[in-house]
Design a protein around this motif. Structure first.
Motif, mmCIF file in Angstrom:
data_model
loop_
_atom_site.group_PDB
_atom_site.id
_atom_site.type_symbol
_atom_site.label_atom_id
_atom_site.label_comp_id
_atom_site.label_asym_id
_atom_site.label_seq_id
_atom_site.Cartn_x
_atom_site.Cartn_y
_atom_site.Cartn_z
ATOM 1 N N LEU A 132 25.906 10.435 -11.825
ATOM 2 C CA LEU A 132 26.260 11.774 -12.289
ATOM 3 C C LEU A 132 25.197 12.283 -13.266
ATOM 4 O O LEU A 132 24.697 13.401 -13.137
ATOM 5 C CB LEU A 132 27.642 11.755 -12.956
ATOM 6 N N TRP A 133 24.879 11.443 -14.223
ATOM 7 C CA TRP A 133 23.889 11.846 -15.211
ATOM 8 C C TRP A 133 22.537 12.062 -14.552
ATOM 9 O O TRP A 133 21.809 12.979 -14.917
ATOM 10 C CB TRP A 133 23.777 10.777 -16.303
ATOM 11 N N GLU A 139 24.943 19.265 -19.205
ATOM 12 C CA GLU A 139 23.624 19.898 -19.204
ATOM 13 C C GLU A 139 23.262 20.415 -20.579
ATOM 14 O O GLU A 139 22.139 20.276 -21.044
ATOM 15 C CB GLU A 139 23.684 21.064 -18.214
ATOM 16 N N HIS A 140 24.269 21.003 -21.211
ATOM 17 C CA HIS A 140 24.040 21.543 -22.545
ATOM 18 C C HIS A 140 23.682 20.434 -23.528
ATOM 19 O O HIS A 140 22.802 20.581 -24.374
ATOM 20 C CB HIS A 140 25.277 22.305 -23.025
ATOM 21 N N VAL A 141 24.377 19.322 -23.382
ATOM 22 C CA VAL A 141 24.063 18.181 -24.246
ATOM 23 C C VAL A 141 22.639 17.698 -23.967
ATOM 24 O O VAL A 141 21.865 17.428 -24.879
ATOM 25 C CB VAL A 141 25.077 17.030 -24.013
ATOM 26 N N PHE A 142 22.297 17.627 -22.698
ATOM 27 C CA PHE A 142 20.960 17.141 -22.330
ATOM 28 C C PHE A 142 19.863 18.073 -22.823
ATOM 29 O O PHE A 142 18.728 17.655 -23.021
ATOM 30 C CB PHE A 142 20.843 16.958 -20.809
ATOM 31 N N ASP A 143 20.191 19.332 -23.027
ATOM 32 C CA ASP A 143 19.199 20.273 -23.564
ATOM 33 C C ASP A 143 18.607 19.793 -24.865
ATOM 34 O O ASP A 143 17.474 20.127 -25.208
ATOM 35 C CB ASP A 143 19.854 21.642 -23.838
ATOM 36 N N PHE A 144 19.385 19.027 -25.595
ATOM 37 C CA PHE A 144 18.901 18.542 -26.885
ATOM 38 C C PHE A 144 18.050 17.290 -26.736
ATOM 39 O O PHE A 144 17.431 16.842 -27.686
ATOM 40 C CB PHE A 144 20.087 18.265 -27.822
ATOM 41 N N GLU A 152 20.831 15.614 -14.878
ATOM 42 C CA GLU A 152 19.537 15.606 -15.571
ATOM 43 C C GLU A 152 18.445 16.181 -14.681
ATOM 44 O O GLU A 152 17.619 16.977 -15.119
ATOM 45 C CB GLU A 152 19.189 14.176 -15.985
ATOM 46 N N ARG A 153 18.464 15.783 -13.416
ATOM 47 C CA ARG A 153 17.336 16.188 -12.577
ATOM 48 C C ARG A 153 17.321 17.680 -12.303
ATOM 49 O O ARG A 153 16.259 18.289 -12.223
ATOM 50 C CB ARG A 153 17.273 15.374 -11.293
ATOM 51 N N PHE A 154 18.518 18.276 -12.222
ATOM 52 C CA PHE A 154 18.517 19.716 -11.967
ATOM 53 C C PHE A 154 18.201 20.523 -13.212
ATOM 54 O O PHE A 154 17.777 21.670 -13.128
ATOM 55 C CB PHE A 154 19.853 20.164 -11.365
ATOM 56 N N SER A 155 18.440 19.919 -14.361
ATOM 57 C CA SER A 155 18.201 20.669 -15.587
ATOM 58 C C SER A 155 16.830 20.371 -16.199
ATOM 59 O O SER A 155 16.436 21.014 -17.168
ATOM 60 C CB SER A 155 19.284 20.363 -16.624
ATOM 61 N N ARG A 162 14.737 11.527 -21.663
ATOM 62 C CA ARG A 162 15.324 12.101 -20.448
ATOM 63 C C ARG A 162 15.269 11.096 -19.295
ATOM 64 O O ARG A 162 16.187 11.020 -18.478
ATOM 65 C CB ARG A 162 14.619 13.403 -20.084
ATOM 66 N N ASN A 163 14.181 10.342 -19.236
ATOM 67 C CA ASN A 163 14.110 9.297 -18.212
ATOM 68 C C ASN A 163 15.256 8.305 -18.405
ATOM 69 O O ASN A 163 15.902 7.878 -17.450
ATOM 70 C CB ASN A 163 12.765 8.567 -18.274
ATOM 71 N N ALA A 164 15.492 7.946 -19.640
ATOM 72 C CA ALA A 164 16.564 6.996 -19.935
ATOM 73 C C ALA A 164 17.917 7.582 -19.548
ATOM 74 O O ALA A 164 18.764 6.911 -18.941
ATOM 75 C CB ALA A 164 16.536 6.640 -21.418
ATOM 76 N N VAL A 165 18.144 8.837 -19.879
ATOM 77 C CA VAL A 165 19.403 9.518 -19.534
ATOM 78 C C VAL A 165 19.657 9.447 -18.031
ATOM 79 O O VAL A 165 20.778 9.196 -17.576
ATOM 80 C CB VAL A 165 19.334 10.990 -20.013
#
Lengths: 197, 576
Positions: free
Chosen positions: B32-33, B11-16, B37-40, B23-26
């Motif tokens: 898992l991702w 999640e922390h990584v996704f913050d960036f 991603e969806r919750f964050s 984010r759609n790509a992630v």
């Protein structure tokens, strides 16, 4: 009713109407074209499509007409500018080229109408003086309570809603933007307007 | 490797990862991702409000705080979409209000917003901070009262070019005394305002950075407001005139002095009414400006306009009227070396007269401003030679929109179509994302677009092309195409139906006054159940013969996960 007759006379007199505008300019029809374009929330019915339903053989001819418009024809939605922008852009106003607000002025009993440019006047006193000069009469003194006291004439105007209003009640700028035409009422009709009974 | 990290680390990584697309790509990498991603995810962008439902949004992104929604198709801006077509925000606000979503920011474009929606919005989200409405309609100042009164932590209220019915002039006074958190306020599209309430509001909001006034704010009031808000970065003036008759030297002097203290202003707009003799008061801040919008300032032209431009050496974005003329654009080119975005609007769109700018002005700009990457240019005429020169001078266009007032005008020098000119633009600007065409154009321009415009996402076509081939070149070639809008062009069923799968890779397709038939649209709708194929038919329903061979007046199709919309009006027919 007197005003109705006067109105009808105007329609017939358009050809011989005396105006203060430059010869060859026709302010009213330009304004009409502009305002119909601005207010056009629904697109105009597409004539070529309608024809297509009934007479498909003419379709090609009409669509040629559609796709090569003459330079001055107005196409719906062209040029592509947001309605908000079209509606809110004030026209250019330079001292020399300001497009005037020309309104007709009629006077009860006069054989023909005149036209004046409201932009030329800075306020009510100048306007009323000009009207007095034009029609050779005197207007009384204005008071909010009693309208124009001291003469048998009352200056009135037709506003955007089609109502006949006494000149002088609203701020000048508001008057300029809502005045469609002027009429100098005379006699008993005038006395009924704005004067305390 | 990433699978061995706990969710919090992911999640922390996704913050960036902030852009929507990233984010759609992630979220597509693995389950898992997708879950993390969806919750964050806090910011969601929905480009077509009918592509998805509010319930599904809430279900997938329960943590959403900032939502952007767009409603009507782009051509609605030009009166091509009838009133009551749709785009209502009410169901979204109701659904969000019922849920436990802590909405903080809402941005709407081309949507219908009611007073009731605004009222519900204002009462349902305690931390609501930012409301941005662009080209919306359907609400009155009553709705604004609710926002002002109930959103205790409001930071931003930005009303851009909306149609707002103005009832009582009280809404600004509804901000409570405790409201001191405002950062951005824009009410330029209103006609009235309560001046006393405005001055008090500005006085108690020291964090105000962006303020855009309307016509009803006179110069004297502007001066008092600027006294209270010297920290402004973004200013839109209202009325910039001093009454001819009154003694204005005192007011003018005070204004000049106050403006000198406003050292932070970088963006300037407004001048909805202006007396040019007052302009010198703003000269001191011109040299710091990076954005200048004079596109509503019909009162500034000629030498006054030039004088102003000459002082703005740091401009990056300039929006002006074509009063500037080709000569004026030459001055822009020699003064504004950092210019990235230029928009030249027509001052007299329907006039028998002429737009005051031609290809000469554009070439001058391209020579002087090589950083130019975004252009909107309404002009009298254009030549291939000019476009080729522009393409050479400015290879960095992201947005290129050219509008020749006579839509099928050829190159006036050679009488040729403008295919080669636009071809040069798409070939040289490899990062081009948005393109609008005009002038006389054959299928050839579309061949070039299909071949070279690899990053193109949005294309607007009007009165162009000769045959279905034109449209096919575009559909086959532009792999990143998302929005295609076409009017008055000879494209028909053959082009429409060649590659039906393409439309699921796009947001939407608009075709009006083209050659597609009812039968063609029905076929498309049948083959592609995840598209809504909507026909807009404003003619009398009785006359609409329902013949498949009949040409369709207006068609709008878009991909969707939620089937035909239930709020379509009578004149919109969704084919299935």
């Amino acid at each position: 009713m007197e005003s109705k007759v006067a109105y009808q006379n105007e329609l017939n007199l358009k050809a011989t109407e005396l105006r203060l505008g430059l010869p060859g300019t026709d302010i009213e029809s330009e304004e009409q074209a502009l305002s119909s374009a601005r207010n056009n929330k629904r697109p105009l019915p597409d004539n070529t499509k309608e024809c297509g339903l009934k007479c498909s053989s003419d379709d090609a001819q009409h669509s040629d007409h559609e796709t090569a418009p003459p330079a001055k024809a107005q196409i719906v939605g062209w040029p592509p500018i947001r309605s908000y922008r079209k509606n809110n852009l004030q026209p250019k106003k330079t001292e020399a080229e300001a497009s005037g607000i020309y309104v007709k002025v009629s006077m009860d009993g006069a054989p023909y109408l005149r036209k004046i440019d409201l932009r030329v006047y800075r306020g009510y006193p100048e306007l009323l003086k000009a009207m007095e000069n034009m029609f050779k009469f005197t207007i009384g003194e204005y008071s909010e309570r009693e309208g124009y006291k001291g003469s048998e004439f009352a200056p009135t105007y037709e506003d955007k809603d089609g109502d006949w209003m006494l000149v002088g009640d609203v701020p000048w700028d508001m008057f300029m933007s809502s005045c469609k035409r002027l009429r100098i009422m005379k006699g008993s009709e005038a006395r009924g307007l704005g004067c305390g009974v | 490797m990433m699978n061995y990290f706990p969710d919090e680390v992911l999640e922390h990584v996704f913050d960036f990862v902030t852009s929507h697309r990233d984010r759609n790509a992630v979220s597509l990498v693995c389950k898992l991702w997708y879950r993390v991603e969806r919750f964050s995810r806090q910011r969601v962008f929905i480009g077509n409000c009918y592509a998805i439902s509010p319930e599904r949004l809430i279900d997938r992104f329960p943590g959403v705080k900032a939502l952007t929604l767009k409603g009507k198709p782009h051509f609605a801006d030009f009166n091509l979409v009838p009133q009551d077509w749709g785009g209502y925000v009410q169901p979204w606000i109701e659904a969000l209000a019922r849920s436990r979503i802590g909405l903080e920011e809402l941005r709407l474009k081309r949507m219908v917003v009611s007073d009731e929606s605004l009222d519900v919005l204002s009462r349902s989200f305690t931390n609501f901070k930012s409301l941005v409405l662009v080209s919306c309609e359907g609400f009155t100042t009553d709705g604004l009262e609710a926002i002002a009164a109930n959103c205790r932590f409001l930071r931003e209220l930005d009303l851009q070019e909306n149609e707002i019915e103005e009832k009582k002039n009280l809404w600004l006074g509804c901000f409570p005394d405790s409201c001191t958190s405002l950062v951005s306020l824009n009410f330029a599209c209103l006609k009235e305002i309560n001046l006393v309430a405005l001055e008090r509001l500005v006085a108690r909001n020291p964090n105000l950075k962006s303020l855009k006034l309307n016509r009803a704010v006179p110069l004297e009031a502007l001066q008092r407001i600027l006294m209270r808000a010297p920290q402004l970065v973004d200013l839109g003036t209202g009325s910039f005139v001093l009454d001819r008759d009154s003694d204005d030297s005192e007011t003018y002097r005070k204004l000049r002095g106050t403006i000198l203290k406003c050292r932070s202003i970088r963006n300037l707009s407004g001048f909805l009414e202006v007396a040019p003799r007052c302009l010198p008061a703003i000269y001191p801040i011109c040299l710091n400006l990076t954005y200048l919008n004079l596109s509503y300032a019909a009162g500034i032209h000629g030498s006054e306009l030039i004088k102003l431009i000459r002082l703005c050496g740091k401009l990056q974005r300039l929006w002006i009227l074509d009063y500037i003329g080709d000569k004026g654009l030459e001055i822009v080119a020699s003064t504004c070396k950092d210019l990235q975005e230029l928009r030249v609007f027509p001052s007299d769109p329907f006039g028998a007269g002429h737009a005051a700018v031609t290809e000469t002005g554009l070439v001058a700009i391209s020579s002087g401003c090589p950083k130019l990457n975004s252009l909107l240019y309404f002009c009298q005429q254009m030549t291939n030679a000019a476009l080729i020169a522009v393409a050479k001078n400015c290879p960095n266009f992201i947005r290129f929109r050219l509008c020749i007032l006579d839509p099928t005008k050829p190159d006036p020098v050679t009488m040729q179509p403008l295919d080669e000119g636009f071809g040069a633009i798409v070939q040289s600007s490899k990062r081009l994302r948005r393109l609008s065409l005009s002038g006389l154009l054959t299928d050839r321009v579309f061949l070039y677009i299909g071949m070279y415009a690899e990053q193109l996402e949005m294309l607007s076509i009007a009165f162009a092309g000769e045959s279905d081939k034109g449209m096919l070149y575009v559909l086959n070639g532009c792999k990143k195409l998302r929005k295609l809008e076409i009017r008055d062009s000879p494209f028909g069923d053959m082009a429409l139906l060649r590659d039906v799968g393409k439309y699921e890779t796009m947001r939407s397709l608009w075709m009006s006054s083209c050659d597609v038939t009812l039968g063609g649209c029905k076929t498309l709708a049948k083959q592609m159940p995840r598209l809504n194929v909507e026909i807009i038919n404003e003619n009398d329903q009785m006359e609409f013969a329902h013949e498949d061979s009949q040409k369709v007046e207006k068609m709008y199709l878009y991909r969707t996960l939620v089937g035909p919309r239930k709020d379509a009006p009578e004149f919109v027919w969704t084919l299935v």
